[in-house]
Design an enzyme around this catalytic site. Structure first.
Site, short mmCIF file in Angstrom:
data_model
loop_
_atom_site.label_atom_id
_atom_site.label_comp_id
_atom_site.label_asym_id
_atom_site.label_seq_id
_atom_site.Cartn_x
_atom_site.Cartn_y
_atom_site.Cartn_z
N ASP A 69 3.23 7.34 -0.17
CA ASP A 69 3.95 8.54 -0.61
C ASP A 69 4.18 9.40 -1.96
O ASP A 69 3.66 9.13 -2.77
CB ASP A 69 5.70 8.52 0.58
CG ASP A 69 5.49 8.96 1.56
OD1 ASP A 69 5.62 10.71 0.89
OD2 ASP A 69 5.86 9.06 2.19
N LYS A 71 0.73 -1.62 -0.17
CA LYS A 71 0.04 0.31 0.29
C LYS A 71 0.84 1.05 0.30
O LYS A 71 0.76 1.69 0.75
CB LYS A 71 -0.82 0.04 1.60
CG LYS A 71 -2.19 -1.24 0.82
CD LYS A 71 -3.19 -0.91 2.33
CE LYS A 71 -4.07 -2.04 2.17
NZ LYS A 71 -3.56 -3.14 2.47
#
Ligand code: S5P
Length: 445
Positions: free
Chosen positions: A282, A279
């Site tokens: 950023d 997941k």
């Protein structure tokens, strides 16, 4: 002059031109169906009429051509031209009578993954074609119908009233009856995993569809365990029943390069793909490092990873630079299973758009429902259990049937339902059977 008046003037002019070049003829003609008709449209002469021929060039949209029969040499393609599965395609025809030819065209376009909802036609003979197509879920727009054509030709005294009346009688007596069935929303043919594998470009998506078809498994097991020994034992036990094993590599206490090697060997032996559920969420530059470097060096061993769309397209650009060269693929998290999550509405829609714009790397979604008609996209649904509705920490469960039939998942992801079971192999087989039967039900219904 009003827009509508301008349009009707142009239609009038076009119909008179068609009459003058004998694209519309009156007399006694035998139609393809064997029926005798007092009116005949022969729009082949239109090739010298650039209106239709130039439509795609004028609007700068790609054009496809459907062959009547696949040529028996070369590529044997029914549809000529370049397209992406899932794209919409407008059918343009010269004349519609019963609508069957437009329907056939729609079926061949849909068999290669195109979406058909509309057709435009120059002339509608008004013999029931529009209604037939409506029943098939295709909205037909015509430039002109027989009755309007007759009005125009009578107004300009191109034909006598007796001929117009003869044609009106003919249309009245030769209208294809609407079917007795009430109009239903069109159900598009569901493609099999094999057919979808043939349609998609990405090697990982192709491989996954191939495994799903040959192993008869649309089950991914989530190995959320904290030691390498437990994960390897589970992978070996459930291996024969799964198309994919999902890991959370950052919860492992004793991660090592040997673990990755052993897991890869098991994946090869049992034929499943490895999906690291990292997941990423950023900025592009940071996720690049998280994907390539550090203790886990995920890009070296995970066929698939996933990412949140939250940071914007940069997250994909960053991951792509690391993963594409290694033929890796990514899933975008478009919806979540947990109570109160914020991945809904506009966020989900924007995620689908982002996936569409990065199809060289994104092969599908983590979602709770089918979000795209593009048959190349794989929808994977977590939050699945045969018994149990939640875990007290926000997780929400649906059954394999609900996930695959109601929510149209391609792959179900099951964690605790399998690895907490005293007999994970048998549990995996139960989930495999339930999910694959649900898929077969969808194919045949
Ligand atoms: O929305 C999501 C997305 C994911 S990837 N909901 C989820 O539950 N997951 C993951 O699927 C979650 O991180 C866990 O690894 C697995 C579900 O596990 P289970 O034990 O609840 O079946």
């Amino acid at each position: 002059m009003r827009q509508a008046d301008k349009m009707s003037d142009r239609v009038e002019k076009l119909m008179l031109d068609l009459f003058d070049i004998e694209a519309v003829k009156f007399g006694d003609f035998t139609l393809k169906s064997g029926i005798q008709s007092p009116i005949y449209f022969d729009l082949r002469v239109i090739v010298s009429y650039p209106v239709i021929m130039l439509m795609s060039a004028h609007h700068d949209v790609p054009m496809l051509i459907r062959r009547k029969e696949a040529k028996d040499y070369g590529t044997k393609k029914m549809i000529e031209g370049k397209f992406e599965p899932g794209s919409s395609c407008l059918i343009v025809e010269d004349v519609v009578t019963s609508g069957s030819s437009v329907k056939e065209t729609a079926e061949s376009l849909e068999s290669v993954g195109l979406v058909v909802t509309d057709a435009v036609v120059l002339l509608d003979r008004e013999q029931g074609g529009k209604q037939k197509l409506k029943e098939a879920g295709i909205a037909l727009q015509s430039i002109c119908g027989t009755s309007q054509l007759l009005r125009i030709l009578r107004k300009h005294e191109k034909i006598p009233e007796s001929v117009a009346e003869q044609v009106r009688d003919f249309v009245r007596n030769n209208t294809f009856p609407p079917s007795q069935e009430p109009p239903v929303k069109k159900s598009r043919k569901i493609l099999s995993y094999r057919e979808r594998g043939d349609l998609c470009q990405h090697p990982v998506a192709k491989q996954l569809f191939g495994i799903m078809e040959s192993k008869k498994s649309n089950l991914a097991v989530s190995a959320d365990l904290c030691t390498t020994a437990q994960i390897l034992k589970l992978a070996d036990e459930v291996g024969p029943h799964i198309c994919m094993l999902k890991t959370h590599v950052d919860i492992i206490n004793d991660f090592s390069a040997e673990f990755v090697q052993s897991l890869t060997e098991l994946a090869n032996r049992h034929e499943f793909l490895i999906f690291e559920d990292r997941k990423f969420a950023d900025i592009g530059s940071t996720v690049q490092h998280q994907y390539r470097d550090g203790l886990f060096q995920i890009a070296d061993w995970a066929h698939l990873i996933n990412a949140h769309s939250l940071p914007g397209a940069g997250v994909l650009e960053g991951l792509k630079q690391v993963g594409l060269g290694k033929q890796r693929a990514c899933l975008l998290i478009a919806e979540m299973s947990s109570q109160g999550n914020l991945a809904t509405g506009e966020y989900t829609k924007a995620t689908v758009k982002m996936a569409e714009e990065h199809q060289d790397f994104v092969v599908g979604f983590i979602s709770q429902s089918q979000l795209s008609d593009n048959p190349a996209f794989i929808h994977m649904t977590p939050g699945v259990q045969l018994s149990g509705s939640g875990d007290g920490l926000g997780q929400q469960y649906v059954s394999p049937w609900d996930a695959v039939v109601t929510r149209r998942a391609d792959v179900i992801i099951v964690g605790r339902g399998v690895y907490k079971d005293p007999d994970p192999a048998t549990a995996a087989r139960s989930y495999q059977t339930a999910a694959f039967q649900a898929y077969q039900h969808r194919l045949t219904n």
